[in-house]
Design an enzyme around this catalytic site. Structure first.
Site, PDB file in Angstrom:
ATOM      1  N   ASP A 187       0.833  -1.202   0.000  1.00 52.54           N
ATOM      2  CA  ASP A 187       0.000   0.000   0.000  1.00 52.54           C
ATOM      3  C   ASP A 187       0.869   1.255   0.000  1.00 52.54           C
ATOM      4  OD1 ASP A 187      -2.247   1.907   0.878  1.00 52.54           O
ATOM      5  OD2 ASP A 187      -3.290  -0.005   0.802  1.00 52.54           O
ATOM      6  N   HIS A 225      -3.730   5.229   4.201  1.00 45.93           N
ATOM      7  CA  HIS A 225      -4.510   4.080   3.760  1.00 45.93           C
ATOM      8  C   HIS A 225      -3.898   2.762   4.227  1.00 45.93           C
ATOM      9  CE1 HIS A 225      -6.082   1.670   0.202  1.00 45.93           C
ATOM     10  NE2 HIS A 225      -7.164   2.309   0.567  1.00 45.93           N
ATOM     11  N   ASP A 288     -10.881   3.003 -11.033  1.00 45.86           N
ATOM     12  CA  ASP A 288     -12.233   2.426 -11.045  1.00 45.86           C
ATOM     13  C   ASP A 288     -13.202   3.394 -11.710  1.00 45.86           C
ATOM     14  OD1 ASP A 288     -11.368   0.175  -9.642  1.00 45.86           O
ATOM     15  OD2 ASP A 288     -11.676   1.146  -7.701  1.00 45.86           O
ATOM     16  N   SER A 397     -11.555  -1.141  -0.116  1.00 48.93           N
ATOM     17  CA  SER A 397     -10.245  -1.073   0.520  1.00 48.93           C
ATOM     18  C   SER A 397     -10.248  -1.594   1.936  1.00 48.93           C
ATOM     19  CB  SER A 397      -9.816   0.389   0.654  1.00 48.93           C
ATOM     20  OG  SER A 397      -9.091   0.780  -0.443  1.00 48.93           O
TER      21      SER A 397
END
Ligand SMILES: *[C@@H]1O[C@H](CO)[C@@H](O)[C@H](O)[C@H]1NC(C)=O
Ligand SMILES: *[C@@H]1O[C@H](CO)[C@@H](O)[C@H](O)[C@H]1NC(C)=O
Length: 827
Positions: A187, A225, A288, A397
């Protein structure tokens, strides 16, 4: 990692600089000054000889990949390798006549490596500081959990919506907490100094590929994240924030998302420390945005294959990928080559109320779902900082890492399981559920489970999967059966018809392939089209199960169609594979954009009959799919291979209430006419056995049927049909014009408006249509909200919690996909 023979070689290859270790290679790469090449050499060629022959610099090996080496050349003279590749091709052609060995004979694969645009995080929600609550559930005492926000971690234990959680507490009660299992978070970093992570942090499995450091620290302000994902997996049971699903597992971090990286780096990152890192949790992928169709490059695909064959001492690395957050963009996880890889477990999201959150993508490659944001809630976990928590982690996620944590629990119980066992266990224990509508969208599968394109096999249940793992017998090694290329070469009809092509798999074929039963199915296909988003593809299995391999994507206007793209399905897991597989390609949008169904290739992946006879899959090659026409034996013309190659093209009736018989069309590739009735029978009969398939409606098996009447009468019939067709086309044009006018209303210009096309296709397409409708409505609300409120208002209003949350996520998703747009400063 650098073999010792190279040391010996370097003694006499004087022009070569000192040998770089794998780490040094990563440290010294300078894409501004140099071009880099990853080259696969067979064992007989020394990389140093190769380098000196081409005047390149040898940089070392590519991580865990056998025989793969990195070479560099200063940018301005970089053509040498391209020239060499041309020479190489020429040598290959004349190999038979020229027996003298040449240095280029050892080159198997060459790839020029540029930095790629960064991959996208699957979602990032803004940080919401959580006031630490002292709500501790009763039994937390018996588990010794004193973490202050454990009471907010509804995804672990939900006392309000009872049952809507991971069902993990029973596993912990048995003392299973992930011990001795390692999850690696690939990540944007991992805050190894966080008091909630440092005791479980595993340094040896960690690396920073963006800043070339052994410590994958979050360095950019929005590098939160990865830390949050790590918290979900392995937040320590202590007095900081909450706990992870596997709170005594080890967690490592590999940082790749904070800067562009090359395929070489990415290939190394997904195999970094793969004897110690058991599970890789990946909450990222191509954008996306509903218009991207992109997968891992050849080196990365080779890295995945290497990892499942050699990682975890040969039991195979376990990859978990977040399904993607593009549902409201009309995206589908089969357009993402990471989530649709057979080597990854694709995890989608449901919200606290067991509803589909607007962002979570669907596809036939999705294995399972678990909890994440939506319905006014999100995931509460660790954040970047010494003792900082977040209550705003979300998107798919946040779902992926929860699954990775559950797999760590499974591995504590059964470290001997292979990567495919984990997929079996997931399928066999996931819990189907009803989100309140469309129960018929769940198909009953061959394993006695139920599958839904939006939810995979259902919700992941930690207790059930660990429990089944205890008695699970490891499956036989992987076998595969690949069909030849099936040539169709026929223009696609527009509207609700489709173009079908079938392939018969016989028992003998599978026996020869040592193939016991199906696990994954992949279909590689070529469908050139002027507007890719208009296409959709269904796969019907011999038993009547349907995979929606692709759906039309309103935003995707790439003028290329599908080019050697591989779709994947897990729907057929457990089927024997024997029988007729039918693929139906549709171009439902009646417009000026046309296409052709060129060819396709079916690959069955499954369990072998005899483990001792089963070899390992060869490494993928860049030219694997470029043999469409090379091999005449795969062309459909041979009368002896009718069931193998000959695949007549047939119109698929589009609307059950439409009683106009449509003629079928023969394959232009010259399929034997005897095939036509066979295939038409299949298309007519099979779908009716399946819950959500195309209902049967009669149609004529061969082109231009005679109707058993005189020629004259036939002319009349065809003339009448021509008139009907002309009328229908006129009607369509009128409809399009009306719609176009409507859409000129500025409020309706918004792209979600394109979706009603699905809705109008009627009952037959009920499944997709209803979904499209729901999505559109949802998106409309969000759109209205954005139009009416400023961001501050969005964040300040308390009484609209559910919507608030979702607006925030949408805005973030958009922000991510437009990379660096101004709104990023908000946090
Ligand atoms: C959830 O866990 C409990 C034990 O804590 C178990 O009895 C139950 O069967 C599990 N649910 C499922 C669906 O397996
Ligand atoms: C942990 O894993 C190592 C290597 O896989 C093994 O040798 C060791 O016995 C395991 N320890 C426990 C407690 O299971």
């Amino acid at each position: 990692m650098i073999p010792r023979i190279f040391l010996a070689l370097s003694l006499w290859v004087t022009a070569v600089p000192s040998i770089a270790s794998a780490h040094q290679v990563r440290n010294t790469r300078d894409h501004e000054q140099n071009d880099y090449y990853a080259v696969h050499l067979d064992g007989s060629t020394s990389p140093r000889d190769f380098a000196s022959h081409l005047n390149l610099r040898y940089e070392g090996e590519v991580g865990a990949l056998d025989g793969h080496h990195v070479f560099s050349a200063p940018r301005h003279i970089a053509d040498v390798v391209d020239d060499a590749v041309e020479e190489l091709k020429w040598r290959r052609r004349k190999r038979e006549v020229d027996t003298e060995r040449h240095i280029l004979d050892g080159v198997l694969l060459n790839q020029k490596q540029a930095l790629r645009q960064r991959l996208f995080k699957r979602s990032a929600l803004p940080v919401v500081e959580s006031p630490s609550k002292r709500v501790i559930v009763d039994y937390a005492g018996s588990l010794g959990i004193k973490d202050p926000i454990f009471g907010d971690q509804w995804h672990l234990h939900n006392p309000i919506q009872v049952g809507n959680d991971l069902n993990v507490t029973g596993v912990w009660m048995e003392g299973i907490t992930g011990k001795n299992a390692t999850v690696c978070i690939i990540d944007d970093g991992l805050d190894l100094d966080s008091d909630d992570l440092k005791d479980n942090y595993f340094a040896a499995g960690s690396y920073d590929f963006n800043d070339k450091s052994d410590e994958p620290k979050p360095r950019l302000s929005d590098d939160r994240h990865g830390t949050r994902c790590a918290g979900e997996v392995a937040a320590v049971r202590n007095n900081v924030c909450g706990v992870g699903v596997a709170y005594e597992s080890r967690v490592s971090g590999v940082r790749i998302l904070s800067k562009p990286i090359s395929d070489i780096d990415e290939a190394e990152s997904v195999t970094f420390g793969f004897q110690d890192n058991d599970i890789y949790s990946c909450s990222w992928g191509p954008p996306d945005d509903g218009r991207t169709m992109e997968g891992p490059g050849i080196l990365i695909r080779r890295a995945f294959v290497t990892a499942v064959q050699k990682g975890r001492q040969g039991k195979g690395t376990i990859y978990v990928f977040a399904a993607g957050n593009g549902a409201s963009n009309g995206d589908n996880c089969n357009f993402d080559g990471y989530t649709n890889s057979i080597y990854s477990i694709t995890v989608g999201a449901i919200d606290k109320m067991n509803q589909h959150p607007y962002y979570s993508e669907q596809c036939s490659a999705q294995l399972v779902v678990t909890y994440s944001s939506g319905a006014g809630e999100a995931i509460h976990t660790t954040d970047v900082g010494k003792d900082t928590c977040t209550r705003g982690h979300g998107g798919t996620s946040a779902a992926g890492p929860l699954a990775a944590g559950v797999y760590a629990l499974v591995l504590e119980q059964r470290p001997d399981l292979t990567w495919r066992d984990m997929q079996y266990l997931t399928i066999l224990t996931a819990q189907p559920f009803y989100d309140g509508s469309q129960p018929e969208e769940w198909q009953d599968t061959a394993l006695g489970r139920r599958f839904h394109h939006q939810y995979g096999y259902g919700r992941l249940d930690a207790y059930a999967i660990v429990d089944l793992a205890k008695s699970w017998e490891v499956v036989n090694p992987q076998a595969w059966f690949h069909s030849p290329w099936i040539h169709v070469r026929h223009g696609l009809p527009q509207g609700d018809q489709g173009l079908a092509s079938s392939f018969d798999v016989t028992e003998d074929m599978l026996k020869d392939a040592n193939f016991e039963r199906v696990e994954h199915i992949t279909v590689t296909m070529n469908v050139p089209h002027q507007r890719r988003g208009d296409l959709s593809v269904e796969l019907h299995s011999p038993t009547g199960l349907v995979s929606y391999l692709s759906v039309d994507r309103p935003r995707d206007d790439a003028a290329v169609g599908y080019v050697d793209w591989t779709f994947m399905s897990v729907v057929h897991w457990g089927e024997s594979g024997v029988g007729t597989w039918t693929i139906i390609v549709k171009d439902r949008h009646v417009n000026e954009f046309a296409g052709t169904f060129q060819d396709w290739k079916l690959r069955l992946w499954g369990e072998s009959i005899d483990a001792d006879k089963q070899g390992l899959l060869p490494m993928p090659l860049p030219g694997d799919d470029s043999d469409h026409d090379d091999d005449p034996s795969t062309v459909t013309a041979s009368p002896d291979t009718t069931s193998v190659g000959g695949s007549p093209v047939t119109s698929v009736p589009g609307n059950p209430t439409d009683h106009i018989d449509r003629p079928s069309k023969p394959s232009s590739a010259g399929a034997p006419p005897s095939d036509a009735p066979e295939a038409s029978g299949i298309i007519g009969a099979d779908p009716s056995a399946s819950p959500s398939a195309v209902p049967d409606s009669s149609f004529l098996p061969s082109p231009f049927p005679t109707f058993g009447v005189s020629k004259k009468t036939q002319i009349w019939i065809y003339a009448a049909m021509g008139l009907i067709v002309a009328f229908v086309i006129g009607l369509c044009i009128a409809l399009v014009v009306i719609r176009w006018r409507k859409r000129r209303n500025p409020r309706d210009v918004y792209e979600f408006d394109v979706l009603p096309d699905e809705e109008e296709s009627g009952e037959r397409e009920g499944m997709i249509a209803r979904r499209g409708k729901g999505r559109r409505r949802r998106a409309g609300e969000l759109y209205d909200a954005f139009a009416g409120e400023s961001e501050e208002e969005l964040f300040s209003e308390e009484d609209e919690e559910p919507y608030q949350d979702e607006k925030v996520e949408l805005s973030d998703a958009e922000e991510d996909s437009s990379e660096g747009s101004g709104s990023r400063a908000r946090g």
